[in-house]
Design a protein around this motif. Sequence first.
Motif, PDB file in Angstrom:
ATOM      1  N   TYR A  92     149.964  -5.138 115.590  1.00 20.10           N
ATOM      2  CA  TYR A  92     148.852  -6.051 115.929  1.00 20.10           C
ATOM      3  C   TYR A  92     149.160  -6.403 117.499  1.00 20.10           C
ATOM      4  O   TYR A  92     149.860  -6.390 118.030  1.00 20.10           O
TER       5      TYR A  92
ATOM      6  N   VAL B  37     145.159 -12.376 120.156  1.00 24.78           N
ATOM      7  CA  VAL B  37     143.817 -12.637 120.625  1.00 24.78           C
ATOM      8  C   VAL B  37     143.729 -14.003 120.501  1.00 24.78           C
ATOM      9  O   VAL B  37     143.631 -14.495 119.525  1.00 24.78           O
TER      10      VAL B  37
ATOM     11  N   TYR C 275     144.064 -15.498 116.860  1.00 27.72           N
ATOM     12  CA  TYR C 275     143.813 -14.373 115.997  1.00 27.72           C
ATOM     13  C   TYR C 275     144.746 -13.200 116.193  1.00 27.72           C
ATOM     14  O   TYR C 275     145.360 -13.005 117.162  1.00 27.72           O
ATOM     15  N   TYR C 276     144.936 -12.266 115.227  1.00 27.24           N
ATOM     16  CA  TYR C 276     145.686 -11.300 115.223  1.00 27.24           C
ATOM     17  C   TYR C 276     144.837 -10.020 114.892  1.00 27.24           C
ATOM     18  O   TYR C 276     144.425 -10.000 113.639  1.00 27.24           O
ATOM     19  N   ASN C 277     144.804  -9.128 115.825  1.00 23.84           N
ATOM     20  CA  ASN C 277     143.720  -8.010 115.624  1.00 23.84           C
ATOM     21  C   ASN C 277     144.563  -6.650 115.253  1.00 23.84           C
ATOM     22  O   ASN C 277     145.665  -6.283 116.258  1.00 23.84           O
TER      23      ASN C 277
ATOM     24  N   GLY D  95     140.909  -3.244 114.740  1.00 26.42           N
ATOM     25  CA  GLY D  95     139.737  -3.831 114.561  1.00 26.42           C
ATOM     26  C   GLY D  95     139.560  -4.824 113.580  1.00 26.42           C
ATOM     27  O   GLY D  95     138.400  -5.471 113.310  1.00 26.42           O
TER      28      GLY D  95
ATOM     29  N   PHE E  37     140.506  -8.603 112.242  1.00 26.46           N
ATOM     30  CA  PHE E  37     141.020  -9.968 112.701  1.00 26.46           C
ATOM     31  C   PHE E  37     141.677 -10.855 111.482  1.00 26.46           C
ATOM     32  O   PHE E  37     141.164 -10.965 110.303  1.00 26.46           O
TER      33      PHE E  37
ATOM     34  N   PRO F 169     135.559 -12.568 113.628  1.00 27.33           N
ATOM     35  CA  PRO F 169     135.890 -13.405 114.723  1.00 27.33           C
ATOM     36  C   PRO F 169     134.879 -14.098 115.172  1.00 27.33           C
ATOM     37  O   PRO F 169     133.509 -13.974 115.152  1.00 27.33           O
TER      38      PRO F 169
ATOM     39  N   THR G 113     134.489 -13.732 121.512  1.00 24.70           N
ATOM     40  CA  THR G 113     135.974 -13.045 121.503  1.00 24.70           C
ATOM     41  C   THR G 113     136.075 -11.743 122.207  1.00 24.70           C
ATOM     42  O   THR G 113     135.110 -10.936 122.052  1.00 24.70           O
TER      43      THR G 113
ATOM     44  N   VAL H 120     138.097  -8.316 123.055  1.00 18.26           N
ATOM     45  CA  VAL H 120     139.182  -7.268 122.893  1.00 18.26           C
ATOM     46  C   VAL H 120     139.179  -6.277 124.084  1.00 18.26           C
ATOM     47  O   VAL H 120     138.176  -6.055 124.493  1.00 18.26           O
TER      48      VAL H 120
ATOM     49  N   TYR I  39     129.917  -5.687 118.913  1.00 22.86           N
ATOM     50  CA  TYR I  39     130.725  -5.473 120.170  1.00 22.86           C
ATOM     51  C   TYR I  39     129.607  -4.996 121.321  1.00 22.86           C
ATOM     52  O   TYR I  39     128.717  -4.320 121.173  1.00 22.86           O
TER      53      TYR I  39
END
Length: 196
Positions: A115, A118, A125-127, A130, A132, A145, A149, A151, A176
């Motif tokens: 992970y 973020v 957040y823990y990504n 892809g 979250f 998210p 946000t 990434v 995105y």
Amino acid sequence: MKTLVKKYIIPVTLLVALTTQVSAQRKRTANEKTVVKTTTTRTTVSKRVPSTKVTYKTPKKKIVSVRTVPNKTVVKHKGVNYYYANNKFYTQSRGRYIAIAPKVGFRINVLPTNYKRVRFNNRNYYNVQGIFYVQINNQYEVVDPEVGTIVYELPSNYEKVTIDGQTYFEFANVLYEKVQVNGTRAYEVVGIIDMD
């Protein structure tokens, strides 16, 4: 054509660039601070986009199923059993397991080791590839998210989509847009595809 480019187009381009650079420079006073800010012109979509407005640029992916999922954990969500193993979520259909993107609300007890944390709007957040998650008590719940946000990489199986003629990147219904953050390529969340 090459002569035209060498004689006219290249010198005019250089002259315009030089003029723009010189006019942008000015004398600073002693109390003035230099602030570096990256701005990107974007054509963002609204937070929720109906799936009917989304056009996928790639053909539909082939659905891959497996017969067994070793060491699986059952994840109950809205009265339906899903399965979690090897950092993937599965649904069961006709005696086989099909890998799926997890639905918002799925919970797991332990985050996968790969992970990335973020932080956005004072929220962690823990990504994971892809997806979250946010920590709720002693579990991690799948969430959408917030728009804005950032990434720095997308999962390998993202897809390109178009909405109203603009191209975006999509993974797990999150849209995105490619941006620059301090000279580094990044991806900003600009919307969520509403599948209802």
